[in-house]
Design a protein around this motif. Structure first.
Motif, PDB file in Angstrom:
ATOM      1  N   ASN A  87      17.563   4.807   0.763  1.00  0.00           N
ATOM      2  CA  ASN A  87      16.722   5.804   1.431  1.00  0.00           C
ATOM      3  C   ASN A  87      15.603   6.299   0.534  1.00  0.00           C
ATOM      4  O   ASN A  87      14.451   6.435   0.979  1.00  0.00           O
ATOM      5  N   HIS A  88      15.913   6.584  -0.734  1.00  0.00           N
ATOM      6  CA  HIS A  88      14.883   7.052  -1.673  1.00  0.00           C
ATOM      7  C   HIS A  88      13.814   5.983  -1.888  1.00  0.00           C
ATOM      8  O   HIS A  88      12.616   6.279  -1.902  1.00  0.00           O
ATOM      9  N   ASP A  94       7.427   3.614   2.001  1.00  0.00           N
ATOM     10  CA  ASP A  94       6.735   4.097   3.206  1.00  0.00           C
ATOM     11  C   ASP A  94       5.496   4.917   2.855  1.00  0.00           C
ATOM     12  O   ASP A  94       4.496   4.876   3.564  1.00  0.00           O
ATOM     13  N   SER A  95       5.571   5.644   1.746  1.00  0.00           N
ATOM     14  CA  SER A  95       4.434   6.483   1.361  1.00  0.00           C
ATOM     15  C   SER A  95       3.305   5.670   0.726  1.00  0.00           C
ATOM     16  O   SER A  95       2.167   6.118   0.686  1.00  0.00           O
ATOM     17  N   LEU A  96       3.599   4.472   0.251  1.00  0.00           N
ATOM     18  CA  LEU A  96       2.600   3.647  -0.423  1.00  0.00           C
ATOM     19  C   LEU A  96       1.961   2.575   0.466  1.00  0.00           C
ATOM     20  O   LEU A  96       0.833   2.156   0.227  1.00  0.00           O
ATOM     21  N   PHE A  97       2.716   2.100   1.456  1.00  0.00           N
ATOM     22  CA  PHE A  97       2.271   0.947   2.217  1.00  0.00           C
ATOM     23  C   PHE A  97       2.260   1.217   3.714  1.00  0.00           C
ATOM     24  O   PHE A  97       3.068   1.984   4.222  1.00  0.00           O
ATOM     25  N   LYS A 140       1.349  -4.405   3.103  1.00  0.00           N
ATOM     26  CA  LYS A 140       0.004  -4.150   3.590  1.00  0.00           C
ATOM     27  C   LYS A 140      -0.458  -2.806   3.054  1.00  0.00           C
ATOM     28  O   LYS A 140       0.179  -1.776   3.267  1.00  0.00           O
ATOM     29  N   LYS A 141      -1.562  -2.845   2.328  1.00  0.00           N
ATOM     30  CA  LYS A 141      -2.167  -1.642   1.753  1.00  0.00           C
ATOM     31  C   LYS A 141      -3.668  -1.792   1.917  1.00  0.00           C
ATOM     32  O   LYS A 141      -4.210  -2.859   1.626  1.00  0.00           O
ATOM     33  N   ASP A 142      -4.329  -0.758   2.382  1.00  0.00           N
ATOM     34  CA  ASP A 142      -5.782  -0.811   2.617  1.00  0.00           C
ATOM     35  C   ASP A 142      -6.150  -1.995   3.509  1.00  0.00           C
ATOM     36  O   ASP A 142      -7.082  -2.746   3.230  1.00  0.00           O
ATOM     37  N   ASN A 143      -5.362  -2.191   4.566  1.00  0.00           N
ATOM     38  CA  ASN A 143      -5.582  -3.226   5.585  1.00  0.00           C
ATOM     39  C   ASN A 143      -5.516  -4.658   5.053  1.00  0.00           C
ATOM     40  O   ASN A 143      -6.069  -5.571   5.676  1.00  0.00           O
ATOM     41  N   ASP A 153      13.329   4.032  -9.950  1.00  0.00           N
ATOM     42  CA  ASP A 153      14.649   4.549 -10.298  1.00  0.00           C
ATOM     43  C   ASP A 153      15.415   4.845  -9.012  1.00  0.00           C
ATOM     44  O   ASP A 153      14.915   4.614  -7.907  1.00  0.00           O
ATOM     45  N   SER A 154      16.634   5.362  -9.135  1.00  0.00           N
ATOM     46  CA  SER A 154      17.500   5.540  -7.962  1.00  0.00           C
ATOM     47  C   SER A 154      17.037   6.651  -7.023  1.00  0.00           C
ATOM     48  O   SER A 154      17.515   6.745  -5.900  1.00  0.00           O
ATOM     49  N   ILE A 155      16.087   7.481  -7.471  1.00  0.00           N
ATOM     50  CA  ILE A 155      15.567   8.517  -6.569  1.00  0.00           C
ATOM     51  C   ILE A 155      14.172   8.163  -6.042  1.00  0.00           C
ATOM     52  O   ILE A 155      13.486   8.992  -5.472  1.00  0.00           O
ATOM     53  N   GLY A 156      13.778   6.892  -6.251  1.00  0.00           N
ATOM     54  CA  GLY A 156      12.533   6.408  -5.671  1.00  0.00           C
ATOM     55  C   GLY A 156      11.283   6.670  -6.485  1.00  0.00           C
ATOM     56  O   GLY A 156      10.184   6.431  -6.009  1.00  0.00           O
TER      57      GLY A 156
END
Length: 174
Positions: A87-88, A94-97, A140-143, A153-156
């Motif tokens: 999940n982390h 999800d926040s990067l791509f 996919k990043k910036d189309n 690490d284990s907390i993302g």
């Protein structure tokens, strides 16, 4: 977060061309296993890598040019990680791509060589080893879709974020 560029050139080598400390560690860790040795050039410099399969798990053990242990990596399925770790990591991705597909997952252990030797033999993280997760993904990043390597690490928390530069090929790809 901006990705640095990863380049890597790896070629097979013989054990006699590998530093003595590296071969000694591998003989202790995998006394009866066939091991393939590689010399590697990357953005981080020159290293040596031993690859083998132990307890049905692919292992990759990396050493510096002096034969000192850098890390131990074990290939796993992403879904085999603890649910909270998954999940982390997915939250970070999800926040990067815009989209992504995980191609390869490895658990990476760092620490004292003796502790890492015990971790290998027990096939579990020793309490003194530092554990991270290395992912190779198409995202996919910036189309635009590109290949990336990430260390989390284990907390993302993203510790390393590299765009993988594909080597030119003589083959036509359709």
């Amino acid at each position: 977060m901006t990705a640095q560029t990863k380049f890597e050139k790896e070629h097979r080598t013989k054990a006699e061309h590998v530093p003595v400390g590296a071969t000694a560690f591998i003989r202790q860790a995998f006394p009866d296993k066939k091991v393939k040795w590689y010399a590697e050039e990357s953005q981080d410099g020159r290293t040596y890598e031993a690859k083998t399969c132990y307890s049905k798990i692919k292992h990759s053990i990396e050493f510096d040019p002096a034969g000192r242990l850098i890390d131990v990596e074990r290939k796993v399925h992403f879904t085999s990680l603890k649910k909270h770790t998954q999940n982390h990591i997915t939250s970070a991705l999800d926040s990067l791509f815009e989209k992504y597909k995980i191609i390869k997952t490895q658990i990476q252990w760092k620490g004292n060589p003796e502790d890492l030797l015990q971790s290998i033999k027990k096939q579990e993280k020793n309490k003194l080893s530092y554990q991270r997760y290395e992912l190779v993904l198409k995202a996919k990043k910036d189309n635009a879709f590109k290949m990336y390597e990430m260390l989390l690490d284990s907390i993302g928390t993203v510790e390393k974020f590299l765009e993988i530069k594909q080597r030119p090929t003589d083959n036509l790809e359709f």
